[in-house]
Scaffold this motif. Structure first.
Motif, PDB file in Angstrom:
ATOM      1  N   GLY A  17       7.332  -1.193   4.940  1.00 57.74           N
ATOM      2  CA  GLY A  17       7.090  -0.216   5.991  1.00 57.74           C
ATOM      3  C   GLY A  17       8.014   0.980   5.822  1.00 57.74           C
ATOM      4  N   HIS A  40      12.059  -2.887   3.620  1.00 63.52           N
ATOM      5  CA  HIS A  40      11.411  -1.664   4.106  1.00 63.52           C
ATOM      6  C   HIS A  40      12.139  -0.414   3.630  1.00 63.52           C
ATOM      7  CE1 HIS A  40       9.013  -4.299   6.551  1.00 63.52           C
ATOM      8  NE2 HIS A  40      10.105  -4.819   7.090  1.00 63.52           N
ATOM      9  N   ASP A  61       5.809   4.411   9.799  1.00 61.06           N
ATOM     10  CA  ASP A  61       5.028   3.293  10.348  1.00 61.06           C
ATOM     11  C   ASP A  61       5.624   2.784  11.649  1.00 61.06           C
ATOM     12  OD1 ASP A  61       3.127   3.085   8.218  1.00 61.06           O
ATOM     13  OD2 ASP A  61       4.759   2.306   6.971  1.00 61.06           O
ATOM     14  N   LEU A 133       5.009  -4.264  12.615  1.00 61.14           N
ATOM     15  CA  LEU A 133       4.420  -3.640  11.418  1.00 61.14           C
ATOM     16  C   LEU A 133       3.094  -4.296  11.062  1.00 61.14           C
ATOM     17  CD1 LEU A 133       7.268  -2.933   8.849  1.00 61.14           C
ATOM     18  CD2 LEU A 133       5.794  -1.275   9.993  1.00 61.14           C
ATOM     19  N   LYS A 136       0.576  -2.929  13.292  1.00 65.33           N
ATOM     20  CA  LYS A 136       0.312  -1.525  12.938  1.00 65.33           C
ATOM     21  C   LYS A 136      -0.586  -1.439  11.700  1.00 65.33           C
ATOM     22  CE  LYS A 136       1.348   3.025  12.322  1.00 65.33           C
ATOM     23  NZ  LYS A 136       0.974   3.303  10.963  1.00 65.33           N
TER      24      LYS A 136
END
Ligand code: GH3
Ligand code: MG
Ligand code: MG
Ligand code: MG
Ligand code: MG
Length: 310
Positions: A17, A40, A61, A133, A136
């Protein structure tokens, strides 16, 4: 923490992410960075203005957002993100030292996805981040599926309908014209009958891509309108401008040289196209523009196909 740490949830498809950490105290950013960096990509902002600028330029994100900051505080930042269609879908996790329930209510009302309290527990922060995440990424994927045609990959009818509404209102406010092109593959039933449905599908993919390639401005939209019919929406475009685009589309499709053994128009696949333009009026919607373009498309079919009528 590595991949196999017990109790560690993985985000969808193990994707990294892009996470923006916003805190006025750099030491807090360093802590978050250490916890997240293995899984990430972490970016940082030390005040609200910087965070908003980052989100508009290169939407991350997710945001990990401090509540108390000088200038714009975390709640202000969150509210502004939620008001802007470009940034409203970015989940915001507040990282807060607050113990006051009223302030918590205010964070939810500002649009928080979740909370983590300071000082953060590394595995809790990482699991919260990974969980949101995953949601998302799944929501992003659903949006792509919902707004694109499965066969050709270009925008679908739903996407077009929404964009037509927006473009209508935009051109009405800007007092400019809105143009539309309807493009229909000629004698496509015969193409399917002589070349097979599989070749028909491949033909539609190539035609869609050739049409898409002619969209040169960010607000132009090419969509599959249905079956073997495509539509281009061209805001702030004159009739002459739209006809030029239609002629380019015609040439691009002919240049594909897809053999059509049963066509009476040409040896290869061609389009009939109808072009129309309108000055959007408050009293109506895009229906009339579609009807006008459809009338021209009908004329193109009746007068021999493989041509543009406007
Ligand atoms: P015209 O020149 O008058 O437009 O004739 P046409 O044959 O193209 O028009 P008609 O509406 O009679 O036929 C459209 C054909 O498009 C029939 C349908 O099977 C085919 N078609 C629609 N969607 C798809 C698709 O997704 N894949 C394939 N292979 N064919 C499709
Ligand atoms: Mg602070
Ligand atoms: Mg057709
Ligand atoms: Mg038809
Ligand atoms: Mg048709």
């Amino acid at each position: 923490m590595n991949q196999d740490t017990p109790g560690l949830a993985r985000p969808a498809a193990g994707r990294r992410g892009r996470i923006l950490v916003v805190d006025d105290q750099p030491a807090n950013i360093v802590v978050a960075h250490q916890i997240l960096r293995e899984r990430h990509d972490v970016f940082m902002a030390t005040n609200g203005e910087q965070a908003l600028e980052f989100c508009r330029a290169t939407p991350p994100d997710m945001l990990l957002l401090d509540v108390e900051m000088p200038g714009l505080n975390g709640m202000d930042v969150c509210r502004r993100l939620k008001q802007d269609p470009m940034t409203q879908d970015i989940p915001v996790i507040f990282v807060t030292g607050l113990q006051n329930p009223q302030e918590e209510v205010a964070c939810w009302e500002a649009g928080a996805a979740d909370f983590v309290s300071k000082p953060v527990t590394p595995i809790t922060l990482l699991n919260r981040v990974n969980a949101h995440l995953t949601l998302k990424f799944q929501a992003d994927q659903l949006r792509v599926l919902a707004y694109h045609d499965g066969l050709t990959g270009i925008a679908n009818r739903r996407n077009f309908d929404e964009r037509l509404d927006k473009a209508w209102r935009h051109c009405q406010r800007a007092r400019s014209t809105l143009a539309l092109i309807l493009s229909d593959v000629d004698l496509f039933k015969k193409y399917n009958d002589s070349c097979g449905h599989h070749a028909g599908d491949e033909c539609l993919r190539q035609v869609a891509s050739a049409i898409q390639d002619q969209m040169r401005r960010p607000y132009d939209l090419a969509a599959r309108y249905g079956g073997e019919e495509f539509v281009c929406l061209l805001p702030e475009t004159t009739l002459a401008g739209a006809v030029t685009v239609a002629i380019k589309i015609d040439a691009a499709v002919r240049a594909l040289h897809i053999q059509h053994p049963a066509s009476s128009v040409d040896v290869c696949v061609t389009l009939s196209q109808g072009v129309a333009v309108i000055e959007p009026d408050a009293g109506e919607d895009g229906e009339r523009l579609l009807r006008l373009a459809d009338d021209q498309l009908y004329l193109a079919k009746r007068t021999g196909r493989g041509r543009v009528c406007a």
